[in-house]
Design a protein around this motif. Structure first.
Motif, PDB file in Angstrom:
ATOM      1  N   ARG A  90       0.776  -1.243  -0.124  1.00 10.65           N
ATOM      2  CA  ARG A  90       0.186  -0.076  -0.059  1.00 10.65           C
ATOM      3  C   ARG A  90       0.631   1.304   0.023  1.00 10.65           C
ATOM      4  O   ARG A  90       0.709   2.094   0.815  1.00 10.65           O
ATOM      5  N   CYS A  91       1.971   1.193  -0.955  1.00 10.96           N
ATOM      6  CA  CYS A  91       3.023   2.449  -1.041  1.00 10.96           C
ATOM      7  C   CYS A  91       3.302   2.161  -2.668  1.00 10.96           C
ATOM      8  O   CYS A  91       3.190   1.323  -3.202  1.00 10.96           O
ATOM      9  N   ALA A  92       4.261   3.294  -2.826  1.00 14.44           N
ATOM     10  CA  ALA A  92       4.812   3.196  -4.117  1.00 14.44           C
ATOM     11  C   ALA A  92       6.025   2.535  -4.059  1.00 14.44           C
ATOM     12  O   ALA A  92       6.440   1.954  -4.888  1.00 14.44           O
ATOM     13  N   SER A 147       0.867   5.324  -8.040  1.00 16.82           N
ATOM     14  CA  SER A 147       0.578   6.888  -7.601  1.00 16.82           C
ATOM     15  C   SER A 147      -0.748   6.931  -7.035  1.00 16.82           C
ATOM     16  O   SER A 147      -1.408   6.138  -7.125  1.00 16.82           O
ATOM     17  N   TYR A 148      -0.607   7.974  -5.917  1.00 17.67           N
ATOM     18  CA  TYR A 148      -1.730   8.029  -5.313  1.00 17.67           C
ATOM     19  C   TYR A 148      -2.226   9.558  -5.042  1.00 17.67           C
ATOM     20  O   TYR A 148      -3.157  10.013  -5.572  1.00 17.67           O
ATOM     21  N   GLN A 190       6.041  12.353 -11.356  1.00 19.77           N
ATOM     22  CA  GLN A 190       4.845  13.056 -11.213  1.00 19.77           C
ATOM     23  C   GLN A 190       4.914  13.874  -9.952  1.00 19.77           C
ATOM     24  O   GLN A 190       4.555  15.164  -9.939  1.00 19.77           O
ATOM     25  N   ILE A 191       5.744  13.552  -9.010  1.00 17.31           N
ATOM     26  CA  ILE A 191       5.800  14.450  -7.767  1.00 17.31           C
ATOM     27  C   ILE A 191       6.655  15.519  -7.963  1.00 17.31           C
ATOM     28  O   ILE A 191       6.488  16.944  -7.773  1.00 17.31           O
ATOM     29  N   GLN A 212      -6.351  12.986   2.776  1.00 17.94           N
ATOM     30  CA  GLN A 212      -7.747  12.055   2.646  1.00 17.94           C
ATOM     31  C   GLN A 212      -7.708  11.638   1.466  1.00 17.94           C
ATOM     32  O   GLN A 212      -7.956  10.526   1.135  1.00 17.94           O
ATOM     33  N   GLU A 213      -7.303  12.253   0.439  1.00 15.95           N
ATOM     34  CA  GLU A 213      -7.224  11.911  -0.783  1.00 15.95           C
ATOM     35  C   GLU A 213      -6.377  11.006  -1.309  1.00 15.95           C
ATOM     36  O   GLU A 213      -6.619   9.825  -2.126  1.00 15.95           O
ATOM     37  N   ALA A 214      -4.936  10.927  -0.596  1.00 11.55           N
ATOM     38  CA  ALA A 214      -4.106   9.884  -1.199  1.00 11.55           C
ATOM     39  C   ALA A 214      -4.547   8.584  -0.358  1.00 11.55           C
ATOM     40  O   ALA A 214      -4.347   7.694  -0.981  1.00 11.55           O
TER      41      ALA A 214
END
Length: 348
Positions: A78-80, A101-102, A156-157, A304-306
């Motif tokens: 549950r991570c990149a 990507s989250y 992306q980041i 929250q979104e991530a």
């Protein structure tokens, strides 16, 4: 068909909340453990259909043996990042999927927050005014506009961060093995070699993956190429920075400030409460003691979104596996990054 059983390691209350919301669309059977994945806890996976890990769960060769012996065939991260996984030991034995990507906005915005707080010393001002101390001596910062930011890693980041810094009116230098020239032209970014980025940047922010090539990318030699006033920001992986070299540079005033959301030995401390104990990691304790260091405990992703995106992608990865579908987010020893094999849609 019976419910698929998923065992979560290193699960916090916010993990449970976000995954239970996302699970309405899947109806898996969850078990949440607070403990990390170790040789002792790996045996608990017997009887489960999959396990779910976070950044401080280390899947070693010996643990892989235990999981395979207990009929686990898929590991969902549950991570990149996946530097905590022995992919060689997992190859052709365990499918490993991740969340590539989250929310790049979450991490980029946190990196910006570290820059602004260190620059304008808002964290210090907060404590002063709470003590009715309204002096501003020692709180002077600088205009971000017109300064030079160096961004290492323009995925992306990194791109989101560069857009933010472009809005500040900063000059932006970038380094990436695979430069995006079109993006650079749109936002006035100049790709340069690392030595030039080190020498010219007032702020350097790290957004590259942790690999053999980037391990201790920031070390004594590279720090000596930087301005003595440089601000270093790391919201990537802790081992991108040689922490001992950073401590020495801060002590010798060869680094102006450091904003760290990660630390190379963080697995012993981050995400846990040690407020009533003494930190016996001398390097970490020394970093915390510097007035020009702002350290947060791996919270850059924490919005929250991530969390919603992490849960949704993780469960979709698992459902695709159980349904026999291609695994676009699989990683493997051969590919290194997201598995690109399309013959059968899976690594093996």
């Amino acid at each position: 068909m019976s419910q698929k059983k998923i065992l979560f390691y290193d699960a916090k209350p916010y993990d449970q909340a976000s995954f239970e919301v996302a699970n309405a669309a899947y109806r898996f059977d969850f078990k949440f453990l607070r403990s990390h994945l170790t040789e002792d806890t790996a045996v608990i996976a017997k009887g489960y259909d999959a396990i779910c890990l976070f950044v401080n769960d280390h899947l070693t060769a010996s643990i892989a043996d235990i999981l395979v012996e207990n009929t686990i065939s898929i590991v969902a991260l549950r991570c990149a990042g996946y530097n905590n996984i022995d992919l060689h030991a997992a190859y052709k034995r365990l499918h490993v999927v991740r969340v590539p990507s989250y929310s790049p906005y979450a991490v980029a915005e946190h990196a910006t927050a570290l820059m602004l707080a260190l620059n304008r010393k808002t964290h210090k001002a907060y404590y002063r005014t709470r003590d009715n101390n309204f002096t501003i001596n020692g709180l002077m910062g600088f205009d971000m506009r017109g300064k030079t930011a160096g961004v290492i890693g323009t995925g992306q980041i990194g791109k989101v961060l560069m857009q933010i810094l472009h809005g500040f009116g900063m000059t932006i230098l970038a380094y990436d093995k695979f430069p995006d020239r079109a993006f650079a032209e749109q936002y006035g970014v100049r790709y340069v070699e690392l030595d030039e980025l080190y020498a010219e940047s007032d702020i350097i922010s790290l957004h590259c993956p942790l690999t053999k090539e980037t391990y201790h990318l920031i070390n004594e030699q590279t720090i000596n190429k930087m301005k003595p006033t440089v601000m270093l920001i790391n919201t990537g992986r802790g081992q991108l920075i040689d922490s001992k070299a950073l401590v020495d540079a801060l002590r010798d005033k060869r680094v102006g400030a450091a904003g760290l959301d990660v630390y190379e030995e963080e697995s012993d401390y981050f995400f846990e409460d040690f407020s009533t104990e003494i930190v016996d990691d001398d390097v970490l304790a020394r970093l915390i003691s510097f007035p020009n260091v702002l350290l947060t405990s791996h919270q850059a992703y924490f919005t929250q979104e991530a969390l919603s995106q992490i849960a949704t992608t993780t469960l979709r990865n698992l459902q695709e596996y159980f349904d026999g579908k291609p695994l676009p987010n699989e990683i493997c020893y051969q590919c290194g990054d997201t598995c690109r094999k399309k013959t059968e849609g899976r690594c093996f």
